[in-house]
Design an enzyme around this catalytic site. Structure first.
Site, short mmCIF file in Angstrom:
data_model
loop_
_atom_site.label_atom_id
_atom_site.label_comp_id
_atom_site.label_asym_id
_atom_site.label_seq_id
_atom_site.Cartn_x
_atom_site.Cartn_y
_atom_site.Cartn_z
N TYR A 1 29.79 12.12 22.42
CA TYR A 1 28.97 13.32 23.04
C TYR A 1 28.39 13.06 24.12
O TYR A 1 27.81 13.48 25.05
CB TYR A 1 28.00 13.97 22.11
CG TYR A 1 28.55 14.58 20.83
CD1 TYR A 1 30.03 14.63 20.48
CD2 TYR A 1 27.78 14.87 19.77
CE1 TYR A 1 30.48 15.29 19.67
CE2 TYR A 1 28.18 15.56 18.57
CZ TYR A 1 29.69 15.84 18.60
OH TYR A 1 30.29 16.23 17.32
N LYS B 1 36.00 4.63 11.16
CA LYS B 1 37.32 4.80 11.07
C LYS B 1 37.87 3.52 11.51
O LYS B 1 38.69 3.45 12.84
CB LYS B 1 37.70 5.95 12.05
CG LYS B 1 39.27 6.45 12.06
CD LYS B 1 39.55 6.87 10.47
CE LYS B 1 41.14 7.51 10.96
NZ LYS B 1 41.59 7.68 9.41
N ASP C 1 37.90 10.06 6.58
CA ASP C 1 38.68 10.88 6.20
C ASP C 1 38.31 10.89 4.58
O ASP C 1 38.50 11.95 3.98
CB ASP C 1 39.95 10.89 6.40
CG ASP C 1 40.64 9.49 6.58
OD1 ASP C 1 40.00 8.60 6.43
OD2 ASP C 1 41.85 9.04 6.87
N ASP D 1 27.97 14.61 12.71
CA ASP D 1 27.93 16.16 12.81
C ASP D 1 28.99 16.94 11.84
O ASP D 1 28.32 17.77 11.25
CB ASP D 1 28.26 16.35 14.43
CG ASP D 1 28.20 17.72 14.82
OD1 ASP D 1 27.48 18.59 14.17
OD2 ASP D 1 28.42 17.94 16.15
N ASP E 1 27.55 18.97 8.37
CA ASP E 1 27.86 20.61 8.04
C ASP E 1 28.83 20.69 6.92
O ASP E 1 28.69 21.71 6.31
CB ASP E 1 28.74 20.95 9.31
CG ASP E 1 27.49 21.31 10.71
OD1 ASP E 1 26.49 21.18 10.37
OD2 ASP E 1 28.20 21.92 11.72
#
Length: 363
Positions: free
Chosen positions: A141, A191, A223, A247, A251
């Site tokens: 970001y 990851k 994942d 993020d 959610d």
């Protein structure tokens, strides 16, 4: 105790849930003998309309001069076609960066009375109590370069995932500090099988863990973490991860509580005032209709009392009032089952006030 709070209502339902929350803070102040003063400023789409930028300099200055910042929500379709630096979300990213708020805390705790509001089985979510710790000022970001360009005669795009060792270490250490006073278990999500940034992240997590011998560290690929969060959420205590992964996962965690309207968050740094906001977005489709669930914003204010002001009893009073309201069967539209009475934003807020007053009368 006197505290100055900067209020950033923002867009969509932001002004509604923020107004509800200041009403709750006023009730808490009266009961506990505090004085909360509010300074209002613009951020997001409303700031674009009024000032031409999503984060005016005077908003940043007002926030820096406060003891804590309460934010509603930013964004909406009106500004969807704007370039990246002139989107409402740039204001949110900017204020986090300007205040050096590197740690985003998102508690996910199940409310037994809302178990049937979730799409998951009751036995899966009953007793869930976890904290997602998201790095907030680095990663994709914020990394540079971030641009569209031409490569080999065709349009191309690049986003940069960049972290310094110090940025990773401070967020991982914050997670371990939280785990020490919880269930003493940290799950570091990365990851590492693909990304070099994740491999460094994992190395640093291992190094930090040596300073916390009483806390168990577990590594998990993102994942798998996304799947485990739905399959067996009770295995988690503190989950720490980089910006984008956090993020998405936080959610996703909203399904555990039945609605994004139930999830609060705190963004904190080292010396600057913390920023407290609901996880949900601006919900422009219901803005101005009195349908918004104010509980996530109210709970976020409770986190402000706890983490920025050190008002533990006051924060507990808010949490218990929310629990009582839900146990009494009061619902906004996002958490109501078919046939249940639906309260407006103002009506739900009034019930939280009543719960606070009832508890105070008994004490």
């Amino acid at each position: 105790m006197e505290k100055k709070i900067t209020v950033l209502p923002g867009d969509g339902i932001g002004p509604e849930v923020v107004e509800a929350t200041t009403n709750i803070l006023d009730e808490v102040a009266e009961q506990f003998g505090h004085t909360f003063t509010y300074e209002y400023a613009d951020i997001g789409g409303i700031a674009l309309d009024r000032e031409g930028v999503p984060l005016p300099d005077k908003t940043v200055e007002t926030c820096r001069e406060s003891d804590g910042v309460l934010l509603g929500a930013v964004g909406g379709p009106k500004w969807d076609e704007n370039p990246g630096h002139l989107r409402p979300e740039a204001g949110l990213l900017g204020i986090r960066k300007q205040l050096e708020l590197f740690a985003n805390l998102r508690p996910v705790a199940g409310h037994e009375s809302l178990n049937t509001s979730s799409s998951l089985k009751e036995e899966v979510i009953n007793g869930v109590d976890l904290m997602i710790v998201r790095e907030l000022t680095g990663g994709l970001y914020f990394g540079e370069p971030k641009e569209r360009r031409e490569e080999g005669g065709e349009e191309a795009v690049v986003d940069t995932l960049s972290y310094k060792r110090s940025e990773i270490e401070r967020i991982v250490r914050r997670a371990f500090d939280l785990a020490k006073v919880r269930k003493k278990h940290v799950t570091s999500v990365d990851k590492a099988n693909v990304l070099e940034s994740s491999r460094l992240w994992r190395e640093i997590a291992d190094e930090v863990s040596e300073d916390y011998p009483d806390v168990t560290l577990e590594h998990m690929l993102v994942d798998n973490a996304a799947m485990q969060l739905i399959r067996d959420p009770k295995q988690f205590d503190v989950v720490v991860t980089e910006n984008m992964f956090g993020d998405i996962l936080s959610d996703e965690a909203s399904v555990l509580t039945g609605s994004l309207g139930m999830l609060p968050s705190a963004s904190i740094g080292s010396d600057s005032p913390g920023l407290y906001e609901p996880v949900h977005g601006s919900a422009p489709d219901i803005a101005g209709e009195g349908k918004a669930n104010p509980l996530a914003t109210i709970a976020s204010a409770g986190m402000m009392l706890k983490y920025s002001f050190g008002m533990i009893a006051e924060a507990t009073a808010i949490d218990e009032a929310i629990q009582q309201v839900l146990s009494n069967g009061f619902r906004t539209g996002d958490i109501a089952k078919p046939g249940e009475k639906i309260l407006s934003t103002d009506e739900m807020t009034a019930e939280v006030v009543k719960a606070l007053q009832t508890a105070a009368a008994k004490s």
